[in-house]
Motif scaffolding. Structure first.
Motif, short mmCIF file in Angstrom:
data_model
loop_
_atom_site.label_atom_id
_atom_site.label_comp_id
_atom_site.label_asym_id
_atom_site.label_seq_id
_atom_site.Cartn_x
_atom_site.Cartn_y
_atom_site.Cartn_z
N PRO A 371 -29.72 -22.20 -10.42
CA PRO A 371 -28.26 -22.01 -10.44
C PRO A 371 -27.89 -20.60 -10.92
N TRP A 372 -26.70 -20.19 -10.67
CA TRP A 372 -26.23 -18.84 -10.99
C TRP A 372 -25.99 -18.71 -12.49
N ILE A 373 -26.76 -17.83 -13.12
CA ILE A 373 -26.58 -17.54 -14.54
C ILE A 373 -26.50 -16.03 -14.69
N HIS A 374 -25.35 -15.54 -15.10
CA HIS A 374 -25.16 -14.10 -15.28
C HIS A 374 -24.31 -13.84 -16.52
N VAL A 375 -24.87 -13.09 -17.45
CA VAL A 375 -24.15 -12.69 -18.66
C VAL A 375 -23.54 -11.32 -18.38
N SER A 376 -22.23 -11.24 -18.36
CA SER A 376 -21.55 -10.00 -17.99
C SER A 376 -21.72 -8.94 -19.08
N PRO A 377 -21.57 -7.65 -18.71
CA PRO A 377 -21.64 -6.60 -19.72
C PRO A 377 -20.63 -6.78 -20.85
N ARG A 378 -19.44 -7.28 -20.51
CA ARG A 378 -18.43 -7.50 -21.56
C ARG A 378 -18.91 -8.55 -22.55
N THR A 379 -19.52 -9.63 -22.03
CA THR A 379 -20.05 -10.66 -22.92
C THR A 379 -21.18 -10.10 -23.79
#
Length: 511
Positions: A371-379
């Motif tokens: 599944p799609w797991i992406h931690v954004s730069p802001r996070t």
């Protein structure tokens, strides 16, 4: 820039902290000391002993040369390690360019240098945690350049420094000597000297110096890599070599097993060079010993193209390619060869980036597609802010137990151990103590825990351990914000007296 982002986004982890602590201790006059290294020692991991503050990392790796970076730590702090890492690997590429430009056309020399910088074998080790193998390409190139140009002092100095990189760097030097013996008749005596010096150094360091400090090399490292070949790797390096000679069929099977992974490893390493090292006798000789060890070793790191261990193969692969092109100059003038090579370098670079080695590109590359797991730069920046607030609660001289993402922020101190493994350690007198502070970041794992078992297990263990410490009354929760929290040891607590968890019931990190 990637290394700076790794530090700022908490992507730098255990080894980054271990080496920072070791170099910081060395700058204080305590060579090789590291309590974090003690956590990885055979006594702690296998026998359940407690880590100690005066443990010497020398027992695991004889990284004498890396200690030369310790003055930089005094000046630059934690930024010294990425600076040294990138600088040394860049200098290696420049030396490669110098060698290639003397042997080949300028365009071809440039193409080989570009392949070096864009390869996963360099890009991966350049952007991962700091490690003590960064010196191998530079010194390997300098040894061979000295042999080719007949610069005796360069050969001698570079060879000595190469041996001081680590106990197993003698394998690289042995291969360089073997190449000189067979392919450079005018330098055959130097080749024999390099081989004997390398073999002697490896035996002295692994058979005498390191066992005198600690038994981790035999108890842990040899067993992890070669336990499938010999029944008792703890008997030492010489016994291991003799056991391999007695079991040639087992060694041969290990060399090609698993066949798919082995073939993929070799092809991925040589792709940026258009597979030329596979055609080069010089390359085969120059990488012989370290490639043998890589192929017969077991474990997930043995055949990983972007991990630091492949640096032992870099001098042989790239110098072997240079020598092949020198012997076949007409091949370069075929337009199709240049086009295919450009595609190979590009493909290798794309595969390396998409593979997101060491999660260094997680700001733009998802940690999981399905599944799609992406931690954004802001996070990531929010996590950084929460971590810095938590770490700021800990005095500079205090002993600390911290979980992995926070270790590089706390490594410039004497007593630092991994949480939730333990909160106890041995001081210099051998007295068992509990750390003054516990700093953990349970919220760091929240985006990854639903998909990755390792992160889920760590998060569960952190929360359980903290609740236990609070329930016993040994520690008091003094900070909880953004998924990070800090516990402070309760001083002079009355036996069997329980303390109220306080704000822990309202702390989202412990939920």
């Amino acid at each position: 820039m990637i290394q700076l982002w790794r530090l700022e986004s908490l992507s730098a982890t255990y080894d980054q902290a271990l080496f920072l602590q070791e170099l910081w201790s060395t700058s204080q006059g305590r060579l090789f000391e590291s309590s974090l290294s003690s956590v990885l020692s055979g006594a702690v991991t296998s026998d359940g002993a407690l880590p100690s503050v005066n443990y010497l990392h020398l027992g695991q790796h004889a990284n004498f040369l890396t200690l030369a970076i310790s003055p930089l730590v005094v000046v630059m702090g934690r930024w010294a390690l990425p600076f040294a890492q990138v600088s040394v690997l860049t200098a290696s590429g420049l030396v490669l360019w110098r060698i290639a430009s003397r042997c080949l056309d300028a365009d071809l020399a440039f193409r080989i240098t570009v392949a070096y910088f864009f390869s996963g074998a360099i890009l991966g080790p350049a952007i991962e945690n700091f490690h003590d193998l960064i010196w191998i390409p530079l010194l390997g190139f300098l040894v061979v350049e000295g042999l080719m140009e007949r610069h005796r002092w360069q050969v001698l100095l570079s060879a000595v420094l190469l041996l001081l990189v680590r106990e197993d760097s003698g394998l690289v030097l042995f291969s360089l000597g073997l190449w000189a013996l067979i392919r450079r008749p005018s330098e055959r005596y130097w080749g024999v000297a390099l081989m004997l010096g390398a073999l002697g150094w490896v035996l002295i360091v692994t058979g005498w110096i390191q066992p005198a400090v600690d038994s981790s090399l035999a108890d842990r490292f040899l067993a992890e890599k070669f336990g499938h070949l010999v029944e008792d790797p703890s008997r030492g390096t010489v016994a291991l070599m003799l056991a391999m000679l007695r079991e040639p069929l087992a060694v041969l099977q290990a060399l090609v097993s698993p066949p798919g992974a082995t073939l993929g490893f070799v092809l991925a390493l040589t792709l940026p060079l258009l597979f030329i090292p596979l055609l080069s006798v010089d390359a085969l000789l120059l990488v012989s010993a370290p490639l043998f060890v890589a192929l017969v070793s077991q474990g997930r790191t043995a055949l990983a193209v972007t991990l630091r261990y492949v640096l032992a193969l870099v001098p042989g692969l790239y110098l072997g390619a240079v020598l092949w092109w020198q012997a076949h100059p007409l091949a370069w003038h075929q337009r199709q060869v240049r086009m295919v090579w450009t595609g190979a370098v590009t493909l290798g670079l794309v595969l390396t980036i998409v593979g997101n080695p060491h999660r260094s590109f997680s700001a733009v590359i998802p940690d999981s597609f399905v599944p799609w797991i992406h931690v954004s730069p802001r996070t990531m920046l929010h996590r950084r802010e929460a971590a810095l607030k938590a770490v700021a609660k800990v005095p500079a001289e205090a002993s600390v137990a911290a979980d992995t993402p926070l270790l590089p922020l706390l490594a410039q101190r004497e007593a630092l151990i991994r949480f939730p493994n333990s909160v106890r350690f041995k001081d210099r007198e051998g007295v068992v103590r509990s750390v003054d502070y516990v700093v953990a970041f349970s919220g760091y794992y929240t985006p990854l825990a639903p998909v990755f078992k390792r992160e889920r297990r760590v998060q569960i263990k952190i929360r359980a351990q903290v609740q236990e410490l609070l329930a016993k009354g040994d520690y008091k929760l003094i900070h909880c914000e953004g998924g990070a929290f800090v516990l402070r040891r309760v001083q002079d607590r009355v036996p069997d007296q329980k303390t109220t968890p306080g704000i822990s019931s309202h702390c989202d990190a412990l939920a």
